[in-house]
Each structure stands twice: as structure tokens, then as C-alpha cells.
Design a protein around this motif. Sequence first.
Motif, mmCIF file in Angstrom:
data_model
loop_
_atom_site.group_PDB
_atom_site.id
_atom_site.type_symbol
_atom_site.label_atom_id
_atom_site.label_comp_id
_atom_site.label_asym_id
_atom_site.label_seq_id
_atom_site.Cartn_x
_atom_site.Cartn_y
_atom_site.Cartn_z
ATOM 1 N N LYS A 23 -34.787 -44.612 -43.299
ATOM 2 C CA LYS A 23 -34.748 -43.248 -43.840
ATOM 3 C C LYS A 23 -35.213 -43.208 -45.289
ATOM 4 C CE LYS A 23 -31.305 -41.652 -40.603
ATOM 5 N NZ LYS A 23 -29.950 -41.171 -40.378
ATOM 6 N N GLU A 24 -34.844 -44.204 -46.073
ATOM 7 C CA GLU A 24 -35.296 -44.268 -47.459
ATOM 8 C C GLU A 24 -36.808 -44.486 -47.516
ATOM 9 O OE1 GLU A 24 -32.736 -45.981 -46.197
ATOM 10 O OE2 GLU A 24 -31.070 -46.043 -47.596
ATOM 11 N N ALA A 25 -37.312 -45.304 -46.590
ATOM 12 C CA ALA A 25 -38.758 -45.546 -46.522
ATOM 13 C C ALA A 25 -39.497 -44.248 -46.225
ATOM 14 C CB ALA A 25 -39.063 -46.597 -45.460
ATOM 15 N N ILE A 26 -38.978 -43.464 -45.308
ATOM 16 C CA ILE A 26 -39.604 -42.182 -44.970
ATOM 17 C C ILE A 26 -39.715 -41.299 -46.204
ATOM 18 C CG2 ILE A 26 -39.166 -40.000 -43.744
ATOM 19 C CD1 ILE A 26 -38.324 -41.742 -41.325
ATOM 20 N N ASN A 27 -38.678 -41.278 -47.028
ATOM 21 C CA ASN A 27 -38.730 -40.463 -48.253
ATOM 22 C C ASN A 27 -39.878 -40.900 -49.154
ATOM 23 O OD1 ASN A 27 -36.533 -38.911 -47.497
ATOM 24 N ND2 ASN A 27 -35.068 -40.237 -48.519
ATOM 25 N N ASP A 28 -40.062 -42.211 -49.297
ATOM 26 C CA ASP A 28 -41.148 -42.698 -50.148
ATOM 27 C C ASP A 28 -42.518 -42.430 -49.530
ATOM 28 O OD1 ASP A 28 -39.552 -43.470 -52.226
ATOM 29 O OD2 ASP A 28 -39.801 -45.610 -51.931
ATOM 30 N N PHE A 29 -42.652 -42.599 -48.215
ATOM 31 C CA PHE A 29 -43.929 -42.297 -47.567
ATOM 32 C C PHE A 29 -44.273 -40.811 -47.726
ATOM 33 C CE2 PHE A 29 -42.811 -45.959 -44.529
ATOM 34 C CZ PHE A 29 -43.434 -46.889 -45.340
ATOM 35 N N LYS A 30 -43.273 -39.950 -47.564
ATOM 36 C CA LYS A 30 -43.504 -38.513 -47.737
ATOM 37 C C LYS A 30 -43.944 -38.203 -49.169
ATOM 38 C CE LYS A 30 -40.381 -36.475 -44.325
ATOM 39 N NZ LYS A 30 -39.167 -35.644 -44.176
ATOM 40 N N LYS A 31 -43.282 -38.821 -50.131
ATOM 41 C CA LYS A 31 -43.638 -38.608 -51.539
ATOM 42 C C LYS A 31 -45.093 -39.028 -51.782
ATOM 43 C CE LYS A 31 -42.723 -37.963 -55.995
ATOM 44 N NZ LYS A 31 -42.339 -36.717 -56.596
ATOM 45 N N ALA A 32 -45.486 -40.161 -51.204
ATOM 46 C CA ALA A 32 -46.866 -40.638 -51.363
ATOM 47 C C ALA A 32 -47.859 -39.639 -50.770
ATOM 48 C CB ALA A 32 -47.032 -42.011 -50.720
ATOM 49 N N THR A 33 -47.529 -39.058 -49.616
ATOM 50 C CA THR A 33 -48.449 -38.096 -48.994
ATOM 51 C C THR A 33 -48.551 -36.820 -49.814
ATOM 52 O OG1 THR A 33 -46.799 -37.061 -47.540
ATOM 53 C CG2 THR A 33 -47.976 -38.989 -46.675
ATOM 54 N N LEU A 34 -47.472 -36.439 -50.475
ATOM 55 C CA LEU A 34 -47.517 -35.251 -51.331
ATOM 56 C C LEU A 34 -48.337 -35.502 -52.595
ATOM 57 C CD1 LEU A 34 -43.821 -34.039 -51.020
ATOM 58 C CD2 LEU A 34 -45.856 -32.983 -50.013
ATOM 59 N N ASP A 36 -50.757 -37.753 -52.956
ATOM 60 C CA ASP A 36 -52.171 -37.976 -52.621
ATOM 61 C C ASP A 36 -52.390 -37.666 -51.145
ATOM 62 O OD1 ASP A 36 -54.783 -38.733 -52.314
ATOM 63 O OD2 ASP A 36 -54.514 -40.755 -53.113
ATOM 64 N N PRO A 37 -52.626 -36.399 -50.815
ATOM 65 C CA PRO A 37 -52.766 -35.994 -49.415
ATOM 66 C C PRO A 37 -53.989 -36.568 -48.702
ATOM 67 C CG PRO A 37 -52.755 -34.071 -50.880
ATOM 68 C CD PRO A 37 -52.679 -35.290 -51.735
ATOM 69 N N LYS A 38 -54.860 -37.272 -49.433
ATOM 70 C CA LYS A 38 -56.037 -37.885 -48.809
ATOM 71 C C LYS A 38 -55.859 -39.389 -48.614
ATOM 72 C CE LYS A 38 -59.172 -34.389 -50.482
ATOM 73 N NZ LYS A 38 -60.367 -34.078 -51.242
ATOM 74 N N PHE A 39 -54.668 -39.895 -48.865
ATOM 75 C CA PHE A 39 -54.335 -41.313 -48.757
ATOM 76 C C PHE A 39 -53.748 -41.546 -47.359
ATOM 77 C CE2 PHE A 39 -51.372 -44.746 -50.774
ATOM 78 C CZ PHE A 39 -52.151 -45.760 -50.279
#
Length: 84
Positions: A23-34, A36-39
Motif C-alpha cells: 500500500k505504501e508502494a502504491i502511494n509512491d507510484f501514484k505520486k510519481a505518475t502525478l 510525471d504523467p509521461k513516465f
Amino acid sequence: LNADYANAYNNRGVTLYSMGKRKEAINDFKKATLLDPKFAEPFNNLGIAYGYLKKFDDAHHSFLEAVRLRPDWGSALYNLAISH
């Protein structure tokens, strides 16, 4: 040092995921997508984490976005194919 560096959040998410903190990993992945939405990588990683948590629709949509961003990326294509 740079709170807007998407790759740092993606990498921390990978580390958290490998430690069993999905669940903590999901938060970081979501933050990364926000940030840099092209990453594409965090979208693929988000799909993997969602799949582990049996959130299959969320996983499928994440893989779709990863493939949309990098249509020639074999890992994302494979993950999308098995997410059906």
C-alpha cells in the motif's frame, strides 16, 4: 533533495514493494505518475502492486497507461496481456 523528482518516488515505491509494503508502494507510484504523467514505469509498477492486492481493474488500467506511453515496452505489454 528534489520533491518533484518522479523517479525518486518510483524507486522508493519499488523498494517498499520489495519489503512487502504494497500500500505504501502504491502511494509512491501514484505520486510519481502525478509528477510525471509521461513516465511509463510507475504506471507499470502500480499495475503490479494493484494485481498483488487483487485490484485487477486498477491493475489493468495502469498497464494500459504504461503501454499507451511506451507501446514497444515488452514488460508492460506482457503485464497488460495477462491482466485480462
